[in-house]
Design a protein around this motif. Structure first.
Motif, PDB file in Angstrom:
ATOM      1  N   PHE A 200      -5.631  -6.769  14.603  1.00  0.00           N
ATOM      2  CA  PHE A 200      -5.610  -7.222  13.275  1.00  0.00           C
ATOM      3  C   PHE A 200      -4.704  -6.320  12.241  1.00  0.00           C
ATOM      4  N   GLY A 201      -4.469  -4.935  12.732  1.00  0.00           N
ATOM      5  CA  GLY A 201      -3.503  -4.321  11.857  1.00  0.00           C
ATOM      6  C   GLY A 201      -2.320  -4.675  11.590  1.00  0.00           C
ATOM      7  N   ILE A 202      -1.603  -5.445  12.462  1.00  0.00           N
ATOM      8  CA  ILE A 202      -0.248  -6.259  12.298  1.00  0.00           C
ATOM      9  C   ILE A 202      -0.504  -7.187  11.008  1.00  0.00           C
ATOM     10  N   SER A 203      -1.783  -7.996  11.458  1.00  0.00           N
ATOM     11  CA  SER A 203      -1.985  -8.974  10.216  1.00  0.00           C
ATOM     12  C   SER A 203      -2.039  -8.579   8.793  1.00  0.00           C
ATOM     13  N   ILE A 204      -2.926  -7.248   8.873  1.00  0.00           N
ATOM     14  CA  ILE A 204      -3.123  -6.667   7.546  1.00  0.00           C
ATOM     15  C   ILE A 204      -1.840  -6.149   6.708  1.00  0.00           C
ATOM     16  N   GLY A 205      -1.175  -5.617   7.899  1.00  0.00           N
ATOM     17  CA  GLY A 205       0.405  -5.239   7.286  1.00  0.00           C
ATOM     18  C   GLY A 205       1.119  -6.317   6.664  1.00  0.00           C
ATOM     19  N   ILE A 206       1.212  -7.329   7.302  1.00  0.00           N
ATOM     20  CA  ILE A 206       1.881  -8.600   6.736  1.00  0.00           C
ATOM     21  C   ILE A 206       1.273  -8.949   5.573  1.00  0.00           C
ATOM     22  N   CYS A 207       0.071  -9.119   5.488  1.00  0.00           N
ATOM     23  CA  CYS A 207      -0.733  -9.597   4.323  1.00  0.00           C
ATOM     24  C   CYS A 207      -0.494  -8.607   3.096  1.00  0.00           C
ATOM     25  N   ASN A 208      -0.735  -7.313   3.379  1.00  0.00           N
ATOM     26  CA  ASN A 208      -0.226  -6.588   2.232  1.00  0.00           C
ATOM     27  C   ASN A 208       1.300  -6.784   1.674  1.00  0.00           C
ATOM     28  N   LEU A 209       2.121  -6.997   2.486  1.00  0.00           N
ATOM     29  CA  LEU A 209       3.263  -7.182   1.842  1.00  0.00           C
ATOM     30  C   LEU A 209       3.447  -8.380   1.035  1.00  0.00           C
ATOM     31  N   PHE A 210       2.608  -9.474   1.790  1.00  0.00           N
ATOM     32  CA  PHE A 210       2.328 -10.791   0.926  1.00  0.00           C
ATOM     33  C   PHE A 210       1.810 -10.524  -0.589  1.00  0.00           C
ATOM     34  N   MET A 211       0.866  -9.567  -0.531  1.00  0.00           N
ATOM     35  CA  MET A 211       0.347  -9.440  -1.768  1.00  0.00           C
ATOM     36  C   MET A 211       1.021  -8.849  -2.957  1.00  0.00           C
ATOM     37  N   ILE A 212       2.190  -8.861  -2.683  1.00  0.00           N
ATOM     38  CA  ILE A 212       2.928  -8.066  -3.773  1.00  0.00           C
ATOM     39  C   ILE A 212       3.313  -9.156  -4.795  1.00  0.00           C
ATOM     40  N   LEU A 213       3.430 -10.631  -4.203  1.00  0.00           N
ATOM     41  CA  LEU A 213       3.409 -11.693  -5.100  1.00  0.00           C
ATOM     42  C   LEU A 213       2.259 -11.695  -6.084  1.00  0.00           C
ATOM     43  N   HIS A 214       0.988 -11.167  -6.047  1.00  0.00           N
ATOM     44  CA  HIS A 214      -0.318 -11.160  -6.704  1.00  0.00           C
ATOM     45  C   HIS A 214      -0.530  -9.866  -7.327  1.00  0.00           C
ATOM     46  N   LYS A 215       0.582  -9.018  -7.252  1.00  0.00           N
ATOM     47  CA  LYS A 215       0.268  -7.652  -7.836  1.00  0.00           C
ATOM     48  C   LYS A 215      -0.731  -7.025  -7.422  1.00  0.00           C
ATOM     49  N   GLN A 216      -1.091  -7.170  -6.056  1.00  0.00           N
ATOM     50  CA  GLN A 216      -2.396  -6.437  -5.537  1.00  0.00           C
ATOM     51  C   GLN A 216      -1.722  -5.648  -4.052  1.00  0.00           C
ATOM     52  N   TYR A 217      -0.645  -5.116  -4.271  1.00  0.00           N
ATOM     53  CA  TYR A 217       0.006  -4.382  -3.244  1.00  0.00           C
ATOM     54  C   TYR A 217      -0.813  -2.989  -3.018  1.00  0.00           C
ATOM     55  N   LEU A 218      -1.053  -2.660  -1.818  1.00  0.00           N
ATOM     56  CA  LEU A 218      -1.783  -1.562  -1.599  1.00  0.00           C
ATOM     57  C   LEU A 218      -0.794  -0.232  -1.121  1.00  0.00           C
ATOM     58  N   GLY A 219       0.304  -0.444  -1.382  1.00  0.00           N
ATOM     59  CA  GLY A 219       1.455   0.673  -0.870  1.00  0.00           C
ATOM     60  C   GLY A 219       1.806   0.796   0.539  1.00  0.00           C
ATOM     61  N   HIS A 220       3.072   1.472   0.526  1.00  0.00           N
ATOM     62  CA  HIS A 220       3.808   1.514   1.737  1.00  0.00           C
ATOM     63  C   HIS A 220       2.732   2.326   2.881  1.00  0.00           C
ATOM     64  N   TYR A 221       2.156   3.195   2.699  1.00  0.00           N
ATOM     65  CA  TYR A 221       1.330   3.809   3.527  1.00  0.00           C
ATOM     66  C   TYR A 221       0.346   2.790   4.396  1.00  0.00           C
ATOM     67  N   VAL A 222      -0.387   2.093   3.565  1.00  0.00           N
ATOM     68  CA  VAL A 222      -0.913   0.909   4.228  1.00  0.00           C
ATOM     69  C   VAL A 222      -0.309  -0.056   5.124  1.00  0.00           C
ATOM     70  N   THR A 223       0.804  -0.606   4.522  1.00  0.00           N
ATOM     71  CA  THR A 223       1.608  -1.166   5.592  1.00  0.00           C
ATOM     72  C   THR A 223       1.943  -0.638   6.644  1.00  0.00           C
ATOM     73  N   LEU A 224       2.388   0.562   6.901  1.00  0.00           N
ATOM     74  CA  LEU A 224       3.115   1.165   7.896  1.00  0.00           C
ATOM     75  C   LEU A 224       1.881   1.561   8.650  1.00  0.00           C
ATOM     76  N   TYR A 225       0.878   2.205   8.192  1.00  0.00           N
ATOM     77  CA  TYR A 225      -0.360   2.539   9.417  1.00  0.00           C
ATOM     78  C   TYR A 225      -0.878   1.344   9.784  1.00  0.00           C
ATOM     79  N   SER A 226      -1.242  -0.026   9.201  1.00  0.00           N
ATOM     80  CA  SER A 226      -1.368  -0.964   9.504  1.00  0.00           C
ATOM     81  C   SER A 226      -0.596  -1.529  10.775  1.00  0.00           C
TER      82      SER A 226
END
Length: 244
Positions: A200-226
């Protein structure tokens, strides 16, 4: 002043924005919001600290000027840009967190707007790496109402895409597991579960990148760690299944 004061001002800005839709305009609600904002201006002018006055009075006075121009799209965009600024004084956000929407308004309507943003850089050192201070607000169901109103089709397409992407990691993991093992012992099932949860970490990382469109990006660390947890955990699960 109390948080309830700023929350009311925030609600009034939201109401002004909402009422710019022709199908939603209500004169009574509009007049009530304007009266409430005027009353808030008096209190801010009397009681607020200089830095607070500078920002909030600018937002209110400029809003009234733009209302006088009568351009509904510009009114909507300005109200959309400022509606969360009272959160600065509720200790939920800082001025830097508004840099993108305010500078976007400047780009569209002119650099004469939001002069206090001139010294706020778009990407300071470490700007997009850490989780934003207002990240808790991202989980408010109404946080992306403005995006939904502006881009209804894109909003629902991204929601559908995110739901699909959440399932990508686990489904790929299940597929590869089915190739390696058709039946499992208890130990193999344990490794399977570890890999499945981590996928699920892979999915969370991809979804976090998608959330840039909604201005709800949680940061690079969340993406990389996920991605790291997802790839390492699922790879280990598959490896031990293959080894056993």
């Amino acid at each position: 002043m109390k948080a309830s004061f700023y929350k009311k001002l925030q609600d009034d800005f939201v109401m002004i924005r909402f009422l710019q839709y022709p199908s939603e305009f209500d004169q009574e609600k509009y007049d009530a919001a304007i009266l409430s904002i005027r009353d808030a201006r008096k209190k801010i002018n009397q009681r607020s600290a200089p830095a607070e006055k500078k920002i909030l009075l600018y937002c209110i006075d400029t809003l009234f000027n733009i209302l006088g121009e009568g351009d509904k799209q510009k009114i909507f965009d300005f109200a959309d840009a400022i509606h969360n600024i009272p959160e600065i004084y509720m200790q939920k956000r800082n001025l830097y967190s508004f840099r993108r929407e305010l500078k976007a308004f400047q780009k569209k309507y002119g650099k004469q707007y939001f002069p206090f943003m001139d010294n706020v850089k778009l990407s300071p050192k470490g700007g997009n790496w850490k989780i934003p201070k207002n990240a808790k607000a991202y989980f408010d169901p109404h946080y992306d109402d403005a995006f939904k109103a502006k881009h209804p089709l894109l909003y629902w397409l991204t929601v559908i895409a995110i739901i699909v992407l959440v399932l990508v990691g686990p489904m790929l993991y299940i597929y590869f597991c089915s190739i390696i093992q058709s039946t499992m012992t208890f130990l193999e099932l344990l490794f399977w579960l570890i890999g499945f949860v981590c996928s699920f970490g892979i999915s969370i990382g991809i979804c976090n990148l998608f959330m840039i469109l909604h201005k709800q990006y949680l940061g690079h660390y969340v993406t990389l760690y996920s991605f790291a947890i997802g790839l390492v955990g699922s790879s280990l699960g598959l490896f031990f299944l293959w080894l056993i």
